[in-house]
Design an enzyme around this catalytic site. Structure first.
Site, PDB file in Angstrom:
ATOM      1  N   LYS A   1      31.244  65.561  67.951  1.00 23.03           N
ATOM      2  CA  LYS A   1      32.702  65.700  68.088  1.00 23.03           C
ATOM      3  C   LYS A   1      33.351  65.574  66.696  1.00 23.03           C
ATOM      4  CE  LYS A   1      32.128  63.587  72.569  1.00 23.03           C
ATOM      5  NZ  LYS A   1      32.810  63.622  73.848  1.00 23.03           N
TER       6      LYS A   1
ATOM      7  N   SER B   1      27.627  60.731  79.128  1.00 29.74           N
ATOM      8  CA  SER B   1      27.171  59.354  78.948  1.00 29.74           C
ATOM      9  C   SER B   1      25.642  59.202  79.019  1.00 29.74           C
ATOM     10  CB  SER B   1      27.857  58.428  79.960  1.00 29.74           C
ATOM     11  OG  SER B   1      29.265  58.465  79.772  1.00 29.74           O
TER      12      SER B   1
ATOM     13  N   GLU C   1      28.354  69.469  82.377  1.00 31.78           N
ATOM     14  CA  GLU C   1      28.966  68.210  81.971  1.00 31.78           C
ATOM     15  C   GLU C   1      30.128  67.868  82.896  1.00 31.78           C
ATOM     16  OE1 GLU C   1      28.042  67.356  77.548  1.00 31.78           O
ATOM     17  OE2 GLU C   1      29.946  68.385  77.662  1.00 31.78           O
TER      18      GLU C   1
ATOM     19  N   ASN D   1      26.167  65.965  70.113  1.00 29.22           N
ATOM     20  CA  ASN D   1      27.494  66.522  69.828  1.00 29.22           C
ATOM     21  C   ASN D   1      28.309  65.418  69.167  1.00 29.22           C
ATOM     22  OD1 ASN D   1      29.959  67.826  69.812  1.00 29.22           O
ATOM     23  ND2 ASN D   1      30.423  67.335  71.951  1.00 29.22           N
TER      24      ASN D   1
ATOM     25  N   GLU E   1      36.549  69.290  76.165  1.00 30.21           N
ATOM     26  CA  GLU E   1      37.638  68.830  75.281  1.00 30.21           C
ATOM     27  C   GLU E   1      38.377  70.019  74.668  1.00 30.21           C
ATOM     28  OE1 GLU E   1      35.208  66.168  72.974  1.00 30.21           O
ATOM     29  OE2 GLU E   1      35.017  64.867  74.723  1.00 30.21           O
TER      30      GLU E   1
HETATM   31  C1  PEP Z   1      29.754  65.314  75.062  1.00 28.35           C
HETATM   32  O1  PEP Z   1      30.410  65.119  74.042  1.00 28.35           O
HETATM   33  O2  PEP Z   1      29.473  66.477  75.399  1.00 28.35           O
HETATM   34  C2  PEP Z   1      29.309  64.160  75.850  1.00 28.35           C
HETATM   35  C3  PEP Z   1      28.569  64.373  76.909  1.00 28.35           C
HETATM   36  O3  PEP Z   1      29.723  62.926  75.424  1.00 28.35           O
HETATM   37  P1  PEP Z   1      29.154  61.475  75.890  1.00 28.35           P
HETATM   38  O4  PEP Z   1      27.641  61.580  75.825  1.00 28.35           O
HETATM   39  O5  PEP Z   1      29.699  60.523  74.906  1.00 28.35           O
HETATM   40  O6  PEP Z   1      29.612  61.264  77.295  1.00 28.35           O
END
Ligand code: PEP
Length: 249
Positions: free
Chosen positions: A11, A213, A167, A9, A96
């Site tokens: 973003k 993460s 998540e 992802n 988000e």
């Molecule tokens: C995400 O954007 O869904 C995500 C899990 O980000 P990160 O891996 O940077 O925590």
């Protein structure tokens, strides 16, 4: 049998030139394996990624869509517009979007129905609790309530097509990963909730990812958990050498 699925992802990162550079570098590192993979990118980079990944087995996903066919919805993109570009996936209900763009379970539900009923685009539905909810021991209630509201009115055939990303919000972009046991416990809860809403056959088909993460250093232990079928990867999906290590966990 569920096929492992690792999705990136991006973003709101990467312009067109950077997206093409990523695609060219990633294609050199990637070989078709039993693991499915996809990059979910900003709308304006979807067309070049679909073109660059043609014939490679690497999928492309959007990060949002609107639930109406067309209309006076300034700034929005319809499912038909995504179909025209040829995307394979669409992230729905990312925390988000829930936090900054007033996404609710009701709009998530409408978007899932639109994608599942009017396209072949597979939704990646995100659910998860925030830090306060985790500290209050409410994570299971929160996530099962989200799932029940998000799945409202979906048939079992529709439900079985979904990818769900658990998540925990406190682990997204923070460097703080849920422990493999915490992730496993919550992914098991997601599957059990789907079984309660539908049946065992349906919950066995749903792909459940962990996100928060994920990086090359922790991907293997997360992917080794029984109930975790994949990962939704933010930061580490921006770098081809890191993302390929996760895909090849
Ligand atoms: C995400 O954007 O869904 C995500 C899990 O980000 P990160 O891996 O940077 O925590």
């Amino acid at each position: 049998m569920r096929i492992p699925f690792i999705a990136g992802n991006w973003k709101m990162y990467k312009n067109k030139k950077e997206a093409i550079e990523f695609a060219e570098a990633f294609k050199k590192l990637y070989y078709d394996t039993d693991v499915k993979t996809a990059i979910c990118a900003p709308f304006t980079q979807l067309d070049v990624l679909v073109e660059a990944f043609k014939g490679t087995g690497i999928g492309v996903g959007a990060q949002n869509c609107h639930f109406e066919d067309e209309g006076a919805f300034t700034g929005e993109v319809s499912v038909g517009m995504l179909k025209e570009i040829g995307v394979d996936y669409c992230v729905i209900g990312h925390s988000e979007r829930r936090q900054y763009f007033a996404e609710t379970d009701e709009t998530v539900n409408l978007k899932l129905k639109k994608l599942l009923r009017d396209s072949e685009i597979i939704p990646i539905l995100c659910v998860g609790e925030n830090l306060d909810q985790r500290e209050a021991g409410q994570e299971k209630d929160i996530v099962s309530a989200q799932l029940k509201a998000d799945f409202e009115g979906l048939t079992k055939e529709e439900a079985a097509k979904l990818v769900i990303a658990y998540e925990p919000i406190w682990a997204i972009g923070t460097g703080k990963t849920a422990t493999p046991d915490q992730a496993e416990e919550m992914c098991a809860l997601v599957r059990k909730t789907i079984e309660e809403m539908y049946d065992e056959e349906t919950c066995d088909k749903v792909i459940i990812q962990y996100g928060g993460s994920v990086k090359p250093e922790n991907a293997t232990e997360i992917m080794n958990m029984d109930e975790i079928d994949g990962a939704l990867v933010g930061g580490a999906s921006l770098v081809p050498e890191k993302f390929i290590e996760i895909v090849n966990f």
